[in-house]
Design a protein around this motif. Sequence first.
Motif, PDB file in Angstrom:
ATOM      1  N   ILE A 100       0.800  -1.057  -0.063  1.00 25.77           N
ATOM      2  CA  ILE A 100       0.067  -0.070  -0.102  1.00 25.77           C
ATOM      3  C   ILE A 100       0.684   1.320  -0.046  1.00 25.77           C
ATOM      4  CG2 ILE A 100      -1.662   1.489   1.267  1.00 25.77           C
ATOM      5  CD1 ILE A 100      -2.877  -1.501   2.318  1.00 25.77           C
ATOM      6  N   PHE A 101       1.998   1.382   0.872  1.00 26.55           N
ATOM      7  CA  PHE A 101       2.849   2.490   1.093  1.00 26.55           C
ATOM      8  C   PHE A 101       3.761   2.629   0.198  1.00 26.55           C
ATOM      9  CE2 PHE A 101       0.103   2.661   4.787  1.00 26.55           C
ATOM     10  CZ  PHE A 101      -0.229   3.758   4.941  1.00 26.55           C
ATOM     11  N   GLY A 102       4.365   1.156  -0.429  1.00 24.14           N
ATOM     12  CA  GLY A 102       5.569   1.501  -1.168  1.00 24.14           C
ATOM     13  C   GLY A 102       6.842   1.527  -0.436  1.00 24.14           C
ATOM     14  N   LYS A 103       6.611   1.165   0.904  1.00 23.19           N
ATOM     15  CA  LYS A 103       8.100   1.105   1.599  1.00 23.19           C
ATOM     16  C   LYS A 103       7.628   0.230   2.956  1.00 23.19           C
ATOM     17  CE  LYS A 103       7.282   5.120   4.122  1.00 23.19           C
ATOM     18  NZ  LYS A 103       8.208   6.675   4.657  1.00 23.19           N
ATOM     19  N   GLU A 104       8.643  -0.366   3.526  1.00 24.63           N
ATOM     20  CA  GLU A 104       8.467  -1.251   4.813  1.00 24.63           C
ATOM     21  C   GLU A 104       7.807  -0.478   5.785  1.00 24.63           C
ATOM     22  OE1 GLU A 104       9.037  -4.400   5.802  1.00 24.63           O
ATOM     23  OE2 GLU A 104       9.716  -4.892   3.742  1.00 24.63           O
ATOM     24  N   ILE A 105       6.972  -0.942   6.648  1.00 26.84           N
ATOM     25  CA  ILE A 105       6.420  -0.368   7.778  1.00 26.84           C
ATOM     26  C   ILE A 105       7.136  -1.084   9.038  1.00 26.84           C
ATOM     27  CG2 ILE A 105       4.227  -0.250   9.089  1.00 26.84           C
ATOM     28  CD1 ILE A 105       4.210   1.221   6.234  1.00 26.84           C
ATOM     29  N   SER A 106       7.588  -0.383   9.675  1.00 26.32           N
ATOM     30  CA  SER A 106       8.529  -0.940  10.855  1.00 26.32           C
ATOM     31  C   SER A 106       7.866  -1.716  11.863  1.00 26.32           C
ATOM     32  CB  SER A 106       9.272   0.476  11.411  1.00 26.32           C
ATOM     33  OG  SER A 106       8.560   0.982  12.384  1.00 26.32           O
ATOM     34  N   ARG A 107       8.395  -2.548  12.403  1.00 21.16           N
ATOM     35  CA  ARG A 107       7.852  -3.235  13.532  1.00 21.16           C
ATOM     36  C   ARG A 107       7.569  -2.445  14.589  1.00 21.16           C
ATOM     37  NH1 ARG A 107      10.580  -8.565  11.756  1.00 21.16           N
ATOM     38  NH2 ARG A 107       9.260  -9.439  11.099  1.00 21.16           N
ATOM     39  N   ASP A 108       8.304  -1.173  14.889  1.00 24.11           N
ATOM     40  CA  ASP A 108       8.183  -0.351  15.995  1.00 24.11           C
ATOM     41  C   ASP A 108       7.015   0.530  15.864  1.00 24.11           C
ATOM     42  OD1 ASP A 108      10.563  -1.082  17.064  1.00 24.11           O
ATOM     43  OD2 ASP A 108      11.688   0.520  16.027  1.00 24.11           O
ATOM     44  N   LEU A 109       6.521   0.929  14.679  1.00 22.43           N
ATOM     45  CA  LEU A 109       5.398   1.394  14.627  1.00 22.43           C
ATOM     46  C   LEU A 109       4.078   0.518  14.772  1.00 22.43           C
ATOM     47  CD1 LEU A 109       3.318   3.702  13.576  1.00 22.43           C
ATOM     48  CD2 LEU A 109       3.763   3.077  11.244  1.00 22.43           C
ATOM     49  N   ILE A 110       4.039  -0.622  14.382  1.00 23.86           N
ATOM     50  CA  ILE A 110       3.031  -1.667  14.768  1.00 23.86           C
ATOM     51  C   ILE A 110       2.979  -1.766  15.969  1.00 23.86           C
ATOM     52  CG2 ILE A 110       2.442  -3.963  14.156  1.00 23.86           C
ATOM     53  CD1 ILE A 110       2.186  -2.122  11.791  1.00 23.86           C
ATOM     54  N   GLY A 111       4.181  -1.795  16.936  1.00 20.64           N
ATOM     55  CA  GLY A 111       4.142  -2.266  18.283  1.00 20.64           C
ATOM     56  C   GLY A 111       3.605  -0.970  18.829  1.00 20.64           C
ATOM     57  N   ARG A 112       3.895   0.186  18.512  1.00 17.30           N
ATOM     58  CA  ARG A 112       3.344   1.353  19.350  1.00 17.30           C
ATOM     59  C   ARG A 112       1.781   1.536  19.229  1.00 17.30           C
ATOM     60  NH1 ARG A 112       7.380   4.392  16.622  1.00 17.30           N
ATOM     61  NH2 ARG A 112       5.793   5.148  15.312  1.00 17.30           N
ATOM     62  N   LEU A 113       1.245   1.166  17.854  1.00 11.92           N
ATOM     63  CA  LEU A 113      -0.236   1.178  17.673  1.00 11.92           C
ATOM     64  C   LEU A 113      -0.682   0.212  18.327  1.00 11.92           C
ATOM     65  CD1 LEU A 113      -0.273   1.739  13.699  1.00 11.92           C
ATOM     66  CD2 LEU A 113      -0.778   3.462  15.729  1.00 11.92           C
ATOM     67  N   HIS A 114      -0.029  -0.991  18.648  1.00  8.91           N
ATOM     68  CA  HIS A 114      -0.590  -2.307  19.297  1.00  8.91           C
ATOM     69  C   HIS A 114      -0.500  -1.675  21.039  1.00  8.91           C
ATOM     70  CE1 HIS A 114      -0.749  -6.232  21.275  1.00  8.91           C
ATOM     71  NE2 HIS A 114      -1.389  -6.577  20.269  1.00  8.91           N
TER      72      HIS A 114
END
Length: 173
Positions: A136-150
Amino acid sequence: MRPPKKARDHAETDFDRELNDLPAELRWREWMRRIEAVLFASASPVPREDLARVVGQGASVDLLVEDLVADLEGRSFEVAQVAGGWMLRTRPTYAPAIRAAADVGEQLLDLDEYDVAVLAAIAYHQPVTRDGLKDIFGKEISRDLIGRLHARGLIGTGPRSPRRGAPYTVLSR
């Protein structure tokens, strides 16, 4: 999580899906109420196949859901189609009342535009993997971002993807 197949099969044999002893109008109304009960009890979107288990063989789940939507018009909650299924949710108009009752006050989430965009993509495409977000975004989504949202309770872990490696998916809450 579904009960084991054996328990599910036993429950379904004792369950009268057809309701042939009821007049057609009452049968339809009862099927609508069953769908409403299933949606009310579920914390996640319920797919058509699962809803079809509580109605008669010839009944259209789509038409029953349409009638339920019309029946709930003017109520504080609605049926929403989300992630390939349906769920009950509070109408956005009542968000201030919920915030007041829940005493959430002025909680700041401190999300930047990119975080909000990722959260929106997860909500729209759920369940979605990090690879799906990368597409969707054309670049890696960091695990840190996913972790923060979680960690903030904005997303949760979804089912494993049916792909090689069976990566976890994420869902909005």
